[in-house]
Design an enzyme around this catalytic site. Structure first.
Site, short mmCIF file in Angstrom:
data_model
loop_
_atom_site.label_atom_id
_atom_site.label_comp_id
_atom_site.label_asym_id
_atom_site.label_seq_id
_atom_site.Cartn_x
_atom_site.Cartn_y
_atom_site.Cartn_z
N CYS A 187 0.86 -1.19 0.00
CA CYS A 187 0.00 0.00 0.00
C CYS A 187 0.90 1.24 0.00
O CYS A 187 1.57 1.49 1.00
CB CYS A 187 -0.89 -0.04 1.24
N CYS B 16 -4.10 6.20 -5.08
CA CYS B 16 -3.54 4.85 -4.91
C CYS B 16 -2.05 4.93 -5.25
O CYS B 16 -1.69 5.18 -6.42
CB CYS B 16 -4.25 3.87 -5.84
N HIS C 22 -1.97 -4.83 -10.78
CA HIS C 22 -2.60 -3.66 -11.40
C HIS C 22 -2.79 -3.89 -12.89
O HIS C 22 -1.93 -4.48 -13.55
CB HIS C 22 -1.72 -2.41 -11.22
N GLU D 258 -10.12 0.20 -6.82
CA GLU D 258 -9.23 -0.68 -6.07
C GLU D 258 -9.87 -2.01 -5.75
O GLU D 258 -11.05 -2.09 -5.38
CB GLU D 258 -8.81 -0.02 -4.76
N GLY E 274 -0.83 2.14 -7.37
CA GLY E 274 -1.47 2.33 -8.68
C GLY E 274 -0.78 3.42 -9.49
O GLY E 274 -0.56 3.28 -10.69
N1 LIG Z 1 -4.43 2.25 -1.86
C1 LIG Z 1 -3.20 1.47 -1.86
C2 LIG Z 1 -3.31 0.23 -2.69
C3 LIG Z 1 -4.15 -0.76 -2.03
C4 LIG Z 1 -4.19 -1.96 -2.89
C5 LIG Z 1 -5.27 -2.89 -2.45
N2 LIG Z 1 -6.55 -2.41 -2.92
C6 LIG Z 1 -5.01 -4.28 -3.01
O1 LIG Z 1 -4.01 -4.46 -3.69
O2 LIG Z 1 -5.81 -5.15 -2.70
C7 LIG Z 1 -2.01 2.27 -2.33
O3 LIG Z 1 -1.97 3.47 -2.02
O4 LIG Z 1 -1.11 1.67 -2.94
#
Ligand SMILES: N[C@H](CCC[C@H](N)C(=O)O)C(=O)O
Length: 282
Positions: free
Chosen positions: A71, A220, A162, A211, A223
């Site tokens: 994250c 993200c 991703h 997400e 991301g």
């Molecule tokens: N918000 C996070 C990513 C969360 C990813 C999560 N949703 C997953 O991979 O299951 C960030 O700032 O990188």
């Protein structure tokens, strides 16, 4: 249970210092605290734990209780928490994650962390390791059909999976409709985080994200890194990219020689609180 509500560009999580607190059922607690009506309200739960291999461990759960490997916005907030709340006085720290150990540089102003630069490590492009089901070894500009419409995706893992999709109009996207269709698509064995991107110029892109396990978030970090790597691979940008998200901008660099991605951005404390989790079943 004591907690601290923090966010990175509006990507908000409930942070718990597990040097002091104990959570036996983190998936259920994540679902409870994330609820924006019956809980605290957040994109998920992040536990800050002791580590045998790094200064700290970050254990991250999405709003649906599923565990994420990494994250980006979250790890910047972990860095701010451990410095501002006195768990360390170092301005260079290491944090263990399921996506490997990450190394962070903290910028301190008036005794508090204002900015964090994270070495996000090597982006993974091999389809099997992202994972994405594909005939090809790497997923670059590859067609995928969703809701009868053909999109082109580029697959990148930053520890978490991703799919980067280029569109002309990011703002007009009906993410509530198509986001879950990508997230749960049969080609993504571990589901997927999907970024929808419009390139503004060779140094600037704008994006929105749906997400895995949390839905649309305001930002993200992993991301944004995946978007920068994808945009460089597709020769749409140079190697230093400003990624414009709903919640603000992140500076991303992919050092091709070292094959490491660097992310720089802020971290913010909203408030400290206490919540009773003893009644949470599951
Ligand atoms: N918000 C996070 C990513 C969360 C990813 C999560 N949703 C997953 O991979 O299951 C960030 O700032 O990188």
């Amino acid at each position: 249970m004591k907690f601290t509500k923090m966010h990175g560009l509006g990507n908000d999580y409930v942070y718990v210092n597990c040097f002091e607190e104990k959570i036996d059922n983190p998936q259920a607690v994540a679902r409870f605290v994330s609820d924006r009506h019956f809980g605290i309200g957040s994109d998920g739960l992040i536990m800050i734990n002791p580590s045998k291999t790094a200064d700290f461990e970050m254990e991250m759960y999405n709003a649906d209780g599923s565990r994420g490997e990494m994250c980006g916005n979250g790890i910047r907030c972990v860095a701010k928490y451990v410095y501002d709340y006195g768990l360390t006085d170092k301005t260079q720290i290491s944090v263990e994650t399921l996506g490997g150990i990450k190394y962070l540089d903290l910028t301190v102003e008036d005794g508090k962390v204002s900015l964090v630069k994270v070495d996000m490590g090597k982006p993974e492009l091999e389809a099997d390791l992202i994972p994405i089901i594909s005939e090809r070894e790497q997923v670059i500009d590859e067609p995928i059909e969703v809701d009868g419409k053909e999109y082109h995706m580029t697959g990148v893992s930053m520890g978490n999976p991703h799919a980067v999709i280029y569109v002309d109009d990011v703002k007009g996207l009906d993410l509530e409709k198509i986001g879950p269709k990508f997230e749960n698509h049969e080609r993504f064995p571990k589901r997927i985080n999907t970024e929808f991107v419009h390139c503004i110029d060779r140094q600037t892109v704008e994006m929105r994200v749906w997400e895995r396990g949390s839905g649309e978030t305001l930002a993200c970090g992993t991301g944004a890194c995946a978007v920068a790597v994808s945009s460089i691979l597709n020769n749409l940008t140079d190697t230093q990219v400003t990624v414009k998200l709903l919640g603000g901008d992140l500076q991303i660099e992919w050092d091709r020689e070292k094959d490491r991605v660097f992310m720089t951005g802020p971290a913010t404390v909203v408030f400290d609180g206490v919540i009773d989790i003893t009644e949470i079943k599951e």
